[in-house]
Design an enzyme around this catalytic site. Sequence first.
Site, PDB file in Angstrom:
ATOM      1  CD  GLU A 101      24.725 -11.936   5.541  1.00 48.06           C
ATOM      2  OE1 GLU A 101      25.750 -12.381   6.360  1.00 48.06           O
ATOM      3  OE2 GLU A 101      23.847 -11.309   6.104  1.00 48.06           O
ATOM      4  CG  HIS A 148       4.808 -34.180  -5.274  1.00 44.77           C
ATOM      5  ND1 HIS A 148       4.111 -35.023  -6.068  1.00 44.77           N
ATOM      6  CD2 HIS A 148       5.992 -34.734  -4.899  1.00 44.77           C
ATOM      7  CE1 HIS A 148       4.776 -35.840  -5.925  1.00 44.77           C
ATOM      8  NE2 HIS A 148       5.854 -36.050  -5.116  1.00 44.77           N
ATOM      9  CE  LYS A 198      22.628  -5.975  10.856  1.00 43.05           C
ATOM     10  NZ  LYS A 198      23.971  -6.532  11.384  1.00 43.05           N
TER      11      LYS A 198
HETATM   12  O1  PA5 Z   1      27.287 -13.269   8.880  1.00 40.70           O
HETATM   13  C1  PA5 Z   1      27.081 -12.125   9.274  1.00 40.70           C
HETATM   14  O2  PA5 Z   1      27.894 -11.346   9.758  1.00 40.70           O
HETATM   15  C2  PA5 Z   1      25.538 -11.812   9.892  1.00 40.70           C
HETATM   16  O3  PA5 Z   1      24.576 -12.448   9.315  1.00 40.70           O
HETATM   17  C3  PA5 Z   1      25.350 -11.647  11.370  1.00 40.70           C
HETATM   18  O4  PA5 Z   1      25.856 -13.030  11.886  1.00 40.70           O
HETATM   19  C4  PA5 Z   1      24.080 -11.119  11.839  1.00 40.70           C
HETATM   20  O5  PA5 Z   1      23.681  -9.826  11.206  1.00 40.70           O
HETATM   21  C5  PA5 Z   1      24.060 -11.059  13.214  1.00 40.70           C
HETATM   22  O6  PA5 Z   1      25.104 -10.178  13.861  1.00 40.70           O
HETATM   23  P1  PA5 Z   1      25.405 -10.069  15.125  1.00 40.70           P
HETATM   24  O7  PA5 Z   1      25.905 -11.404  15.687  1.00 40.70           O
HETATM   25  O8  PA5 Z   1      26.625  -8.899  15.411  1.00 40.70           O
HETATM   26  O9  PA5 Z   1      24.293  -9.881  15.920  1.00 40.70           O
END
Ligand code: PA5
Length: 397
Positions: free
Chosen positions: A265, A286, A388
Amino acid sequence: MLRTDFKTYLKDKNLKPYDAKILEIKNTLSNGGEMLDWYDINKCISLNDLARIKKISQEIRQNCELFIVIGIGGSFLGAKAVITALKPYFTKDNPEIIFAGNSLSESYLTELIDYMENKDTVVNVISKSGTTLEPSIAFDLIYNKMLQKYPTEELKKRIIITTDPTKGVLRKLANDNNYPSFIVPEQIGGRYSVLTAVGLLPIAVAGIDIDKLLLGTKEVNKDLAFEYAVNRDILYHQGKLIELFTFYEPKLAYFTEWLKQLFGETQGKDLKGIYPSSSNNTRDLHSLGQFYQEGTPIIFETVIGINQKGHLKNNLYDYPVEDINMIALKQVAFAHLEAGVESNIIMIDQLDEFHLGMLIYFFEIAAATGAYLLSVNPFNQPGVNFYKNLITKELKK
Ligand code: PA5
Protein backbone atom coordinates in the site's frame (compact mmCIF):
# COMPACT_ATOMS: atom_id res chain seq x y z
CA MET A 1 20.76 -6.78 17.72
CA LEU A 2 19.57 -6.47 14.13
CA ARG A 3 22.21 -7.17 11.49
CA THR A 4 21.99 -6.95 7.73
CA ASP A 5 24.00 -8.46 4.94
CA PHE A 6 23.49 -6.92 1.54
CA LYS A 7 27.10 -7.22 0.55
CA THR A 8 26.92 -10.52 -1.29
CA TYR A 9 25.64 -8.93 -4.45
CA LEU A 10 26.19 -5.23 -4.01
CA LYS A 11 29.94 -5.03 -4.08
CA ASP A 12 30.10 -3.61 -7.60
CA LYS A 13 27.19 -1.21 -7.27
CA ASN A 14 27.60 2.53 -7.18
CA LEU A 15 25.46 3.85 -4.32
CA LYS A 16 26.76 7.43 -4.55
CA PRO A 17 23.91 8.78 -6.69
CA TYR A 18 21.53 7.97 -3.81
CA ASP A 19 23.38 10.04 -1.18
CA ALA A 20 21.65 13.37 -1.81
CA LYS A 21 18.20 11.78 -2.14
CA ILE A 22 18.59 9.82 1.12
CA LEU A 23 19.72 12.96 2.95
CA GLU A 24 16.60 14.71 1.73
CA ILE A 25 14.41 11.78 2.84
CA LYS A 26 16.04 11.71 6.28
CA ASN A 27 15.21 15.41 6.66
CA THR A 28 11.62 14.89 5.54
CA LEU A 29 11.13 12.11 8.08
CA SER A 30 12.76 13.92 10.99
CA ASN A 31 11.05 17.24 10.32
CA GLY A 32 7.67 15.56 10.78
CA GLY A 33 4.59 16.65 8.86
CA GLU A 34 1.60 15.07 7.26
CA MET A 35 1.17 11.39 8.25
CA LEU A 36 4.68 11.20 9.69
CA ASP A 37 3.99 10.89 13.43
CA TRP A 38 4.85 7.14 13.36
CA TYR A 39 8.51 8.12 12.82
CA ASP A 40 8.63 9.63 16.31
CA ILE A 41 7.67 6.68 18.52
CA ASN A 42 6.75 9.06 21.36
CA LYS A 43 3.91 10.32 19.18
CA CYS A 44 2.49 6.82 18.64
CA ILE A 45 1.15 6.51 22.18
CA SER A 46 0.92 8.91 25.12
CA LEU A 47 2.24 7.82 28.51
CA ASN A 48 -1.27 8.15 29.86
CA ASP A 49 -2.73 5.81 27.21
CA LEU A 50 0.15 3.38 27.67
CA ALA A 51 -0.71 3.14 31.37
CA ARG A 52 -4.43 2.72 30.55
CA ILE A 53 -3.64 -0.07 28.09
CA LYS A 54 -1.62 -1.93 30.73
CA LYS A 55 -4.37 -1.57 33.32
CA ILE A 56 -7.26 -2.52 31.04
CA SER A 57 -5.37 -5.44 29.48
CA GLN A 58 -4.55 -6.77 32.94
CA GLU A 59 -8.23 -6.66 33.92
CA ILE A 60 -9.22 -8.40 30.70
CA ARG A 61 -6.60 -11.09 31.23
CA GLN A 62 -7.93 -11.75 34.72
CA ASN A 63 -11.64 -11.67 34.01
CA CYS A 64 -12.55 -12.53 30.46
CA GLU A 65 -12.57 -15.73 28.41
CA LEU A 66 -12.94 -14.34 24.92
CA PHE A 67 -11.42 -11.14 23.51
CA ILE A 68 -12.69 -10.26 20.05
CA VAL A 69 -10.62 -7.82 17.99
CA ILE A 70 -12.57 -6.35 15.08
CA GLY A 71 -10.55 -4.64 12.32
CA ILE A 72 -8.97 -5.04 8.89
CA GLY A 73 -5.76 -4.00 7.10
CA GLY A 74 -3.66 -1.79 9.35
CA SER A 75 -6.29 -2.14 12.07
CA PHE A 76 -5.69 -5.91 12.20
CA LEU A 77 -2.41 -7.16 10.71
CA GLY A 78 0.08 -5.59 13.14
CA ALA A 79 -1.49 -7.06 16.28
CA LYS A 80 -2.03 -10.43 14.60
CA ALA A 81 1.61 -10.42 13.41
CA VAL A 82 3.09 -9.70 16.84
CA ILE A 83 0.81 -12.12 18.69
CA THR A 84 1.47 -14.94 16.20
CA ALA A 85 5.23 -14.32 16.37
CA LEU A 86 5.48 -14.32 20.15
CA LYS A 87 2.93 -16.79 21.48
CA PRO A 88 3.84 -20.48 21.81
CA TYR A 89 2.59 -22.76 19.03
CA PHE A 90 0.59 -24.97 21.34
CA THR A 91 -1.12 -23.04 24.06
CA LYS A 92 -4.54 -22.43 25.47
CA ASP A 93 -4.82 -18.65 25.51
CA ASN A 94 -6.46 -16.93 28.40
CA PRO A 95 -8.33 -15.00 27.20
CA GLU A 96 -8.74 -16.59 23.82
CA ILE A 97 -8.12 -13.86 21.22
CA ILE A 98 -10.20 -14.00 18.07
CA PHE A 99 -9.93 -11.58 15.15
CA ALA A 100 -13.05 -10.62 13.20
CA GLY A 101 -14.06 -8.09 10.58
CA ASN A 102 -11.25 -9.04 8.22
CA SER A 103 -13.47 -10.84 5.70
CA LEU A 104 -17.08 -10.94 4.54
CA SER A 105 -17.47 -14.60 5.41
CA GLU A 106 -21.03 -15.18 6.57
CA SER A 107 -20.14 -18.58 8.00
CA TYR A 108 -17.29 -17.11 10.06
CA LEU A 109 -19.58 -14.47 11.59
CA THR A 110 -22.44 -16.91 12.18
CA GLU A 111 -20.14 -19.39 13.90
CA LEU A 112 -18.44 -16.65 15.95
CA ILE A 113 -21.74 -15.30 17.23
CA ASP A 114 -22.75 -18.83 18.31
CA TYR A 115 -19.32 -19.28 19.87
CA MET A 116 -19.82 -16.13 22.00
CA GLU A 117 -22.92 -17.66 23.60
CA ASN A 118 -21.48 -18.97 26.85
CA LYS A 119 -18.25 -17.04 26.88
CA ASP A 120 -17.38 -14.08 29.04
CA THR A 121 -16.58 -11.64 26.21
CA VAL A 122 -14.84 -8.29 25.70
CA VAL A 123 -14.81 -6.63 22.25
CA ASN A 124 -12.23 -4.20 20.87
CA VAL A 125 -13.42 -2.61 17.64
CA ILE A 126 -10.63 -0.84 15.73
CA SER A 127 -11.24 1.41 12.74
CA LYS A 128 -9.69 4.81 12.14
CA SER A 129 -12.40 5.87 9.72
CA GLY A 130 -15.21 3.96 11.41
CA THR A 131 -16.71 3.32 7.98
CA THR A 132 -14.76 0.35 6.60
CA LEU A 133 -17.20 -2.24 5.28
CA GLU A 134 -15.91 -5.50 6.79
CA PRO A 135 -15.38 -4.33 10.41
CA SER A 136 -18.59 -2.27 10.29
CA ILE A 137 -20.67 -5.34 9.43
CA ALA A 138 -18.84 -7.54 11.95
CA PHE A 139 -19.23 -4.93 14.70
CA ASP A 140 -22.92 -4.46 13.90
CA LEU A 141 -23.57 -8.17 14.44
CA ILE A 142 -21.23 -8.66 17.40
CA TYR A 143 -22.44 -5.49 19.15
CA ASN A 144 -26.03 -6.70 18.83
CA LYS A 145 -25.05 -9.97 20.41
CA MET A 146 -23.32 -8.08 23.23
CA LEU A 147 -26.47 -5.97 23.77
CA GLN A 148 -28.44 -9.20 24.19
CA LYS A 149 -25.84 -10.78 26.46
CA TYR A 150 -25.12 -7.92 28.87
CA PRO A 151 -26.94 -5.03 30.60
CA THR A 152 -26.06 -1.47 29.52
CA GLU A 153 -23.80 -0.77 32.51
CA GLU A 154 -21.81 -3.94 31.94
CA LEU A 155 -21.06 -2.95 28.35
CA LYS A 156 -19.07 0.03 29.65
CA LYS A 157 -16.35 -2.47 30.52
CA ARG A 158 -16.85 -4.77 27.57
CA ILE A 159 -16.87 -2.58 24.46
CA ILE A 160 -13.56 -0.86 23.80
CA ILE A 161 -13.32 1.46 20.82
CA THR A 162 -10.10 2.45 19.02
CA THR A 163 -10.75 5.14 16.41
CA ASP A 164 -10.13 8.70 15.22
CA PRO A 165 -9.66 11.21 18.09
CA THR A 166 -12.68 13.31 17.11
CA LYS A 167 -14.47 12.09 13.98
CA GLY A 168 -16.68 9.22 12.89
CA VAL A 169 -19.48 6.96 14.07
CA LEU A 170 -17.30 4.96 16.46
CA ARG A 171 -16.06 8.09 18.25
CA LYS A 172 -19.70 9.16 18.63
CA LEU A 173 -20.71 5.73 19.95
CA ALA A 174 -17.90 5.84 22.51
CA ASN A 175 -18.84 9.37 23.63
CA ASP A 176 -22.60 8.69 23.76
CA ASN A 177 -22.23 5.49 25.81
CA ASN A 178 -19.13 6.14 27.87
CA TYR A 179 -17.33 3.18 26.36
CA PRO A 180 -13.59 3.11 27.04
CA SER A 181 -11.77 4.34 23.97
CA PHE A 182 -8.33 4.91 22.49
CA ILE A 183 -7.19 7.07 19.63
CA VAL A 184 -5.57 6.30 16.30
CA PRO A 185 -3.40 9.43 16.06
CA GLU A 186 -4.57 11.69 13.27
CA GLN A 187 -1.16 11.81 11.60
CA ILE A 188 -0.61 8.03 11.55
CA GLY A 189 -2.12 5.87 8.80
CA GLY A 190 -3.42 2.33 9.32
CA ARG A 191 -0.39 0.46 8.02
CA TYR A 192 1.95 2.45 10.30
CA SER A 193 -0.26 2.08 13.39
CA VAL A 194 0.88 -1.16 15.04
CA LEU A 195 2.78 0.71 17.77
CA THR A 196 -0.25 2.87 18.63
CA ALA A 197 -3.22 1.68 20.69
CA VAL A 198 -4.39 -0.10 17.51
CA GLY A 199 -1.78 -2.80 18.02
CA LEU A 200 -0.70 -2.29 21.60
CA LEU A 201 -4.01 -3.09 23.32
CA PRO A 202 -4.59 -6.51 21.70
CA ILE A 203 -0.88 -7.30 22.03
CA ALA A 204 -0.97 -6.47 25.76
CA VAL A 205 -4.13 -8.57 26.21
CA ALA A 206 -2.11 -11.48 24.78
CA GLY A 207 0.31 -11.05 27.70
CA ILE A 208 3.13 -9.63 25.57
CA ASP A 209 5.41 -6.97 27.09
CA ILE A 210 4.60 -3.78 25.14
CA ASP A 211 7.33 -1.75 26.89
CA LYS A 212 9.97 -4.07 25.44
CA LEU A 213 8.34 -3.87 22.01
CA LEU A 214 8.56 -0.07 22.10
CA LEU A 215 12.09 -0.20 23.52
CA GLY A 216 13.27 -2.21 20.50
CA THR A 217 12.37 0.65 18.16
CA LYS A 218 14.80 2.95 19.98
CA GLU A 219 17.73 0.66 19.19
CA VAL A 220 17.29 0.56 15.42
CA ASN A 221 20.23 1.71 13.37
CA LYS A 222 18.22 3.79 10.92
CA ASP A 223 21.08 3.90 8.41
CA LEU A 224 20.64 0.16 7.84
CA ALA A 225 16.99 0.75 6.95
CA PHE A 226 17.96 3.48 4.47
CA GLU A 227 20.63 1.19 2.99
CA TYR A 228 18.09 -1.60 2.58
CA ALA A 229 15.66 0.80 0.87
CA VAL A 230 18.40 1.82 -1.57
CA ASN A 231 19.21 -1.84 -2.32
CA ARG A 232 15.59 -2.61 -3.10
CA ASP A 233 15.42 0.41 -5.36
CA ILE A 234 18.54 -0.71 -7.26
CA LEU A 235 17.11 -4.19 -7.72
CA TYR A 236 13.77 -2.77 -8.88
CA HIS A 237 15.48 -0.70 -11.55
CA GLN A 238 17.27 -3.86 -12.69
CA GLY A 239 13.88 -5.45 -13.40
CA LYS A 240 13.39 -7.27 -10.09
CA LEU A 241 9.70 -6.60 -9.66
CA ILE A 242 8.85 -9.05 -6.86
CA GLU A 243 10.25 -9.04 -3.33
CA LEU A 244 9.88 -12.30 -1.47
CA PHE A 245 9.87 -11.78 2.29
CA THR A 246 11.38 -15.12 3.19
CA PHE A 247 11.34 -16.60 6.68
CA TYR A 248 12.46 -19.87 8.22
CA GLU A 249 10.41 -19.61 11.43
CA PRO A 250 6.70 -20.14 10.70
CA LYS A 251 5.76 -17.90 13.63
CA LEU A 252 6.68 -15.04 11.27
CA ALA A 253 3.91 -15.95 8.82
CA TYR A 254 1.67 -13.05 9.86
CA PHE A 255 4.62 -10.70 10.21
CA THR A 256 5.14 -11.06 6.47
CA GLU A 257 1.40 -10.49 5.90
CA TRP A 258 1.89 -7.19 7.74
CA LEU A 259 4.97 -6.48 5.59
CA LYS A 260 2.99 -7.18 2.44
CA GLN A 261 0.43 -4.55 3.39
CA LEU A 262 3.08 -2.09 4.56
CA PHE A 263 5.07 -2.23 1.33
CA GLY A 264 2.18 -2.92 -1.06
CA GLU A 265 0.00 0.00 0.00
CA THR A 266 2.94 2.33 0.56
CA GLN A 267 4.62 1.89 -2.82
CA GLY A 268 2.21 0.34 -5.30
CA LYS A 269 0.82 3.38 -7.08
CA ASP A 270 1.32 5.58 -10.15
CA LEU A 271 2.05 2.35 -12.07
CA LYS A 272 5.19 1.78 -9.97
CA GLY A 273 6.38 -0.40 -7.10
CA ILE A 274 7.80 -3.77 -6.12
CA TYR A 275 5.16 -6.47 -5.61
CA PRO A 276 5.59 -7.85 -2.06
CA SER A 277 5.17 -11.57 -1.60
CA SER A 278 6.34 -14.07 1.02
CA SER A 279 7.92 -17.47 1.33
CA ASN A 280 7.44 -19.72 4.34
CA ASN A 281 10.63 -21.78 4.26
CA THR A 282 11.62 -24.46 4.20
CA ARG A 283 8.01 -25.45 3.39
CA ASP A 284 7.67 -23.32 0.26
CA LEU A 285 11.04 -24.41 -1.12
CA HIS A 286 9.31 -27.72 -1.82
CA SER A 287 6.56 -26.07 -3.83
CA LEU A 288 7.90 -22.77 -5.17
CA GLY A 289 11.67 -23.12 -4.76
CA GLN A 290 12.06 -24.31 -8.34
CA PHE A 291 10.45 -21.09 -9.62
CA TYR A 292 12.59 -18.91 -7.38
CA GLN A 293 15.72 -20.64 -8.65
CA GLU A 294 15.03 -20.95 -12.36
CA GLY A 295 11.74 -19.25 -13.23
CA THR A 296 11.17 -15.81 -14.79
CA PRO A 297 13.96 -13.64 -13.33
CA ILE A 298 11.85 -10.96 -11.65
CA ILE A 299 12.34 -11.98 -8.00
CA PHE A 300 14.67 -10.93 -5.22
CA GLU A 301 14.46 -11.99 -1.59
CA THR A 302 14.55 -10.31 1.77
CA VAL A 303 15.33 -13.09 4.23
CA ILE A 304 14.46 -12.63 7.90
CA GLY A 305 16.56 -15.00 10.00
CA ILE A 306 16.85 -15.64 13.71
CA ASN A 307 20.43 -16.18 14.74
CA GLN A 308 20.00 -18.50 17.69
CA LYS A 309 21.73 -21.73 18.58
CA GLY A 310 19.64 -24.86 18.44
CA HIS A 311 19.27 -27.40 21.24
CA LEU A 312 17.03 -30.10 19.81
CA LYS A 313 19.36 -33.01 18.99
CA ASN A 314 18.37 -35.69 16.48
CA ASN A 315 19.75 -39.06 15.41
CA LEU A 316 20.42 -38.12 11.79
CA TYR A 317 22.90 -35.26 11.94
CA ASP A 318 25.38 -33.74 14.39
CA TYR A 319 23.51 -30.43 14.27
CA PRO A 320 20.44 -29.51 16.34
CA VAL A 321 17.31 -28.65 14.31
CA GLU A 322 17.67 -24.87 14.60
CA ASP A 323 21.25 -25.07 13.29
CA ILE A 324 20.08 -27.16 10.35
CA ASN A 325 17.47 -24.46 9.66
CA MET A 326 20.26 -21.84 9.59
CA ILE A 327 22.40 -23.98 7.29
CA ALA A 328 19.38 -24.25 4.98
CA LEU A 329 18.89 -20.46 5.06
CA LYS A 330 22.52 -19.81 4.08
CA GLN A 331 22.82 -22.50 1.43
CA VAL A 332 19.51 -21.57 -0.19
CA ALA A 333 20.63 -17.92 -0.34
CA PHE A 334 23.88 -19.07 -2.06
CA ALA A 335 21.98 -21.30 -4.46
CA HIS A 336 19.56 -18.52 -5.34
CA LEU A 337 22.38 -16.02 -5.83
CA GLU A 338 24.07 -18.48 -8.21
CA ALA A 339 20.89 -18.29 -10.26
CA GLY A 340 20.82 -14.47 -10.11
CA VAL A 341 18.25 -14.21 -7.30
CA GLU A 342 19.71 -11.77 -4.76
CA SER A 343 18.98 -11.95 -1.02
CA ASN A 344 18.95 -9.12 1.49
CA ILE A 345 19.69 -10.94 4.74
CA ILE A 346 18.24 -9.43 7.91
CA MET A 347 19.17 -11.27 11.10
CA ILE A 348 17.84 -10.80 14.62
CA ASP A 349 19.35 -12.48 17.68
CA GLN A 350 16.10 -13.92 18.95
CA LEU A 351 12.37 -13.75 18.39
CA ASP A 352 11.17 -11.64 21.31
CA GLU A 353 9.40 -8.33 21.95
CA PHE A 354 12.56 -6.26 21.72
CA HIS A 355 13.72 -7.65 18.37
CA LEU A 356 10.22 -7.58 16.88
CA GLY A 357 9.96 -3.89 17.83
CA MET A 358 13.25 -3.35 16.00
CA LEU A 359 12.04 -5.16 12.90
CA ILE A 360 8.75 -3.22 12.82
CA TYR A 361 10.41 0.18 12.95
CA PHE A 362 13.21 -0.88 10.56
CA PHE A 363 10.68 -1.95 7.91
CA GLU A 364 8.43 1.10 8.42
CA ILE A 365 11.39 3.39 7.69
CA ALA A 366 12.42 1.31 4.68
CA ALA A 367 8.91 1.22 3.22
CA ALA A 368 8.38 4.98 3.44
CA THR A 369 11.89 5.63 2.09
CA GLY A 370 11.27 3.26 -0.82
CA ALA A 371 8.14 5.23 -1.75
CA TYR A 372 10.00 8.54 -1.64
CA LEU A 373 12.71 7.02 -3.88
CA LEU A 374 9.98 6.14 -6.38
CA SER A 375 8.49 9.65 -6.02
CA VAL A 376 5.14 8.30 -4.85
CA ASN A 377 3.17 9.40 -1.79
CA PRO A 378 3.78 6.70 0.88
CA PHE A 379 0.67 7.48 2.87
CA ASN A 380 -2.29 7.50 0.51
CA GLN A 381 -4.14 4.59 -1.07
CA PRO A 382 -6.19 5.98 -3.98
CA GLY A 383 -6.72 2.54 -5.53
CA VAL A 384 -8.20 1.13 -2.33
CA ASN A 385 -10.48 4.15 -1.99
CA PHE A 386 -11.65 3.68 -5.60
CA TYR A 387 -12.89 0.11 -5.12
CA LYS A 388 -14.29 0.91 -1.64
CA ASN A 389 -16.44 3.65 -3.22
CA LEU A 390 -17.72 1.34 -5.95
CA ILE A 391 -18.84 -1.25 -3.37
CA THR A 392 -20.55 1.40 -1.23
CA LYS A 393 -22.32 2.86 -4.28
CA GLU A 394 -23.61 -0.57 -5.28
CA LEU A 395 -24.82 -1.28 -1.72
CA LYS A 396 -26.80 1.96 -1.65
CA LYS A 397 -28.68 1.23 -4.92
O1 PA5 B 1 -3.28 1.36 5.85
C1 PA5 B 1 -4.45 1.71 5.71
O2 PA5 B 1 -4.79 2.91 5.79
C2 PA5 B 1 -5.55 0.70 5.47
O3 PA5 B 1 -5.07 -0.57 5.27
C3 PA5 B 1 -6.50 0.70 6.66
O4 PA5 B 1 -5.79 0.32 7.81
C4 PA5 B 1 -7.68 -0.27 6.45
O5 PA5 B 1 -8.33 0.00 5.23
C5 PA5 B 1 -8.69 -0.14 7.60
O6 PA5 B 1 -9.11 1.18 7.74
P1 PA5 B 1 -9.89 1.66 9.03
O7 PA5 B 1 -8.97 1.59 10.19
O8 PA5 B 1 -10.32 3.06 8.70
O9 PA5 B 1 -11.07 0.73 9.20
